[in-house]
Design a protein around this motif. Structure first.
Motif, PDB file in Angstrom:
ATOM      1  N   GLN A  88       0.857  -1.178   0.000  1.00 50.08           N
ATOM      2  CA  GLN A  88       0.000   0.000   0.000  1.00 50.08           C
ATOM      3  C   GLN A  88       0.893   1.227   0.000  1.00 50.08           C
ATOM      4  N   TYR A  90       0.372   4.381  -0.293  1.00 48.89           N
ATOM      5  CA  TYR A  90      -0.010   5.575   0.463  1.00 48.89           C
ATOM      6  C   TYR A  90       0.361   5.440   1.922  1.00 48.89           C
ATOM      7  N   VAL A 119     -11.289   7.248   3.095  1.00 44.97           N
ATOM      8  CA  VAL A 119     -11.075   5.805   2.918  1.00 44.97           C
ATOM      9  C   VAL A 119     -11.158   5.448   1.444  1.00 44.97           C
ATOM     10  N   ALA A 120     -12.128   6.065   0.756  1.00 42.63           N
ATOM     11  CA  ALA A 120     -12.289   5.784  -0.672  1.00 42.63           C
ATOM     12  C   ALA A 120     -11.034   6.141  -1.451  1.00 42.63           C
ATOM     13  N   TYR A 121     -10.400   7.269  -1.085  1.00 40.70           N
ATOM     14  CA  TYR A 121      -9.150   7.653  -1.739  1.00 40.70           C
ATOM     15  C   TYR A 121      -8.029   6.662  -1.410  1.00 40.70           C
ATOM     16  N   ASP A 122      -7.984   6.264  -0.135  1.00 41.54           N
ATOM     17  CA  ASP A 122      -6.825   5.524   0.357  1.00 41.54           C
ATOM     18  C   ASP A 122      -6.926   4.014   0.201  1.00 41.54           C
ATOM     19  N   SER A 123      -8.015   3.531  -0.375  1.00 40.63           N
ATOM     20  CA  SER A 123      -8.159   2.078  -0.438  1.00 40.63           C
ATOM     21  C   SER A 123      -7.414   1.457  -1.620  1.00 40.63           C
ATOM     22  N   GLN A 124      -6.552   2.242  -2.256  1.00 40.90           N
ATOM     23  CA  GLN A 124      -5.770   1.698  -3.375  1.00 40.90           C
ATOM     24  C   GLN A 124      -4.687   0.767  -2.839  1.00 40.90           C
ATOM     25  N   MET A 125      -4.387  -0.294  -3.567  1.00 44.75           N
ATOM     26  CA  MET A 125      -3.331  -1.213  -3.158  1.00 44.75           C
ATOM     27  C   MET A 125      -2.759  -1.914  -4.392  1.00 44.75           C
ATOM     28  N   THR A 133      -1.946   0.897 -11.172  1.00 47.00           N
ATOM     29  CA  THR A 133      -1.820   2.361 -11.145  1.00 47.00           C
ATOM     30  C   THR A 133      -2.455   2.932  -9.880  1.00 47.00           C
ATOM     31  N   ARG A 135      -3.526   6.579  -7.948  1.00 47.96           N
ATOM     32  CA  ARG A 135      -3.882   7.949  -8.344  1.00 47.96           C
ATOM     33  C   ARG A 135      -4.058   8.809  -7.105  1.00 47.96           C
TER      34      ARG A 135
END
Lengths: 180, 268
Positions: A88, A90, A119-125, A133, A135
């Motif tokens: 992750q 971020y 949370v919606a922004y940070d849930s990238q993994m 990618t 963002r």
């Protein structure tokens, strides 16, 4: 042969040092799992950046909470995770810096977003072994002309720059940096 | 050993006659074994009084006893950290080799069912899609263009394997030619009162279910509404000694497009 005082002192010190070293060695061996985690996080990056695109989205600044004197950019970063476990970014593997001051650029969230919006922004993994990618939307001081993306291990060293991208000045413009 | 009488010059063995000359009877001083031992002891006592350390040492160590000990101690004090550091570098290097660029088995689903079974997983573990669709986010503000997706999944495993585990699945999708992955959002990320009464954490799929038997529940993800080719992706891990790290051994994909289209059609 008569033993001098300094020889006795040196013998005592060296013996104490040896005992301390053995003690530390056993302590280190007992916590080698933590030692490996430290090594993986700070000594070697598990993520390779393949390309970075920075797009000026200053025309959408009404949608975001951003201070005057800063421009808005959307950063899309395509990475490959070499490790056999998920990553992750971020959570601290990569950080942004402005080129001039060395201070971190600022993550920006949309207006009126509560905790769930964050949370919606940070849930990238990025799963193990995959390429994907990330963002982000960031705000950068207007006088800056480039963005540097560093591995967090450089928090103190200031070396090992991963990628530097020129910041487009006009809204809607984008710059892509392709890495080998 | 014979001695010569100091009066008459007769040669005799003094130890046989206690020093008395057998010819003239005169007493002659002589040194017997007891006397020699006493003399040696007296000499050693004098030597000990002068230098107590060197007494009792062998001839070899008496030359430089203490500097040698100091040198050995200093050598060990320097050598130990150096050897430990070298061993650590080798160990970490080996760990990197095993942790990076590993082969991960890729598994495809068949008819809405994903099954992990092979040399990496002795007892089959399967995930079956039950239903999927967007969730009404009510008055919650999300980033522009984003929505919340709920997927109901049934997990089944014949038996428990302590060394193989699975992470919460992630949502994989394509948007504008790029691939994105999003992790599942847990129940406690949502504000109180978001779900209908009676819907609790128990209704989410328990990622600690490793068998035996079956488990059914919901997974929730944030996604971009323009996303295409959405898939659920599971990663299986195996704990490997002596590194004690969870290494990914297999990844499986469960396409959501069909079920989303079906739900959409049913909704219309």
């Amino acid at each position: 042969m008569k033993v001098k005082v300094w020889q006795k002192g040196a013998a005592c010190l060296l013996t104490a040092l040896l005992v301390l070293e053995i003690f530390l060695l056993f302590g280190f061996l007992a916590s080698r799992k933590d030692a490996l985690r430290y090594a993986m996080e700070y000594e070697k990056s598990q993520v390779e950046i393949e390309s970075v695109t920075v797009r000026n989205i200053d025309d959408r600044r009404e949608d975001y909470e951003v201070y005057d004197g800063r421009r808005l950019y959307e950063v899309s970063m395509t990475c490959h995770n070499r490790a056999a476990y998920a990553s992750q970014l971020y959570r601290g593997i990569v950080k942004f810096e402005e080129k001039g001051s060395g201070n971190a650029a600022y993550s920006v969230y949309g207006k009126d977003l509560g905790y769930l919006g964050s949370v919606a922004y940070d849930s990238q993994m990025l799963p193990a072994g995959q390429t994907g990618t990330y963002r982000w939307v960031i705000a950068v001081d207007e006088q800056e002309d480039a963005l540097v993306i560093r591995d967090i291990q450089d928090r103190f060293a200031g070396e090992n720059v991963l990628v530097q991208v020129d910041l487009p000045e006009e809204a809607g413009e984008s710059v892509t940096e392709q890495l080998d | 050993m014979k001695i010569k009488c100091r009066d008459c010059g007769y040669r005799f063995r003094p130890e046989l006659y206690s020093g008395l000359c057998p010819r003239c009877g005169a007493y002659n001083r002589y040194q017997d074994d007891v006397g020699k031992a006493l003399k040696d002891a007296e000499e050693k006592q004098n030597q000990w009084a002068a230098d107590p350390i060197s007494v009792g040492q062998t001839a070899r160590t008496m030359k430089k006893p203490f500097p040698v000990l100091l040198a050995v101690l200093a050598f060990l004090a320097v050598l130990l950290p150096a050897v430990a550091a070298a061993a650590y570098q080798v160990w970490v290097g080996r760990f990197y080799e095993t942790a990076l660029d590993r082969d991960i088995v890729q598994v495809e689903a068949s008819e809405g069912k994903l099954t992990f079974h092979g040399p990496y997983k002795h007892y089959p573990l399967s995930f079956t899609l039950q239903e999927a669709g967007p969730v009404d986010t009510k008055d919650l503000t999300l980033p522009e263009g984003m929505g919340l997706l709920a997927v109901r999944v049934k997990a089944y495993c014949e038996n428990y394997e302590p060394e193989v585990s699975w992470q919460d699945p992630c949502l994989k999708y394509e948007i504008d030619g790029r691939i994105c992955y999003r992790e599942a959002v847990n129940y406690y990320s949502f504000p109180e009162g978001f779900f209908e009464e009676g819907f609790t954490n128990e209704d989410f799929l328990n990622s600690y279910f490793w068998g035996p038997g079956e488990e059914e529940g919901y997974l929730m993800f944030f996604y971009e509404k323009d996303a295409q080719n959405m898939e659920l992706m599971w990663t299986l891990h195996r704990v490997q000694a002596p590194e004690y790290a969870d290494f990914a051994i297999a990844q499986g994909y469960l396409p959501l497009e069909d079920i989303l289209q079906k739900e959409k059609g049913a909704g219309q």
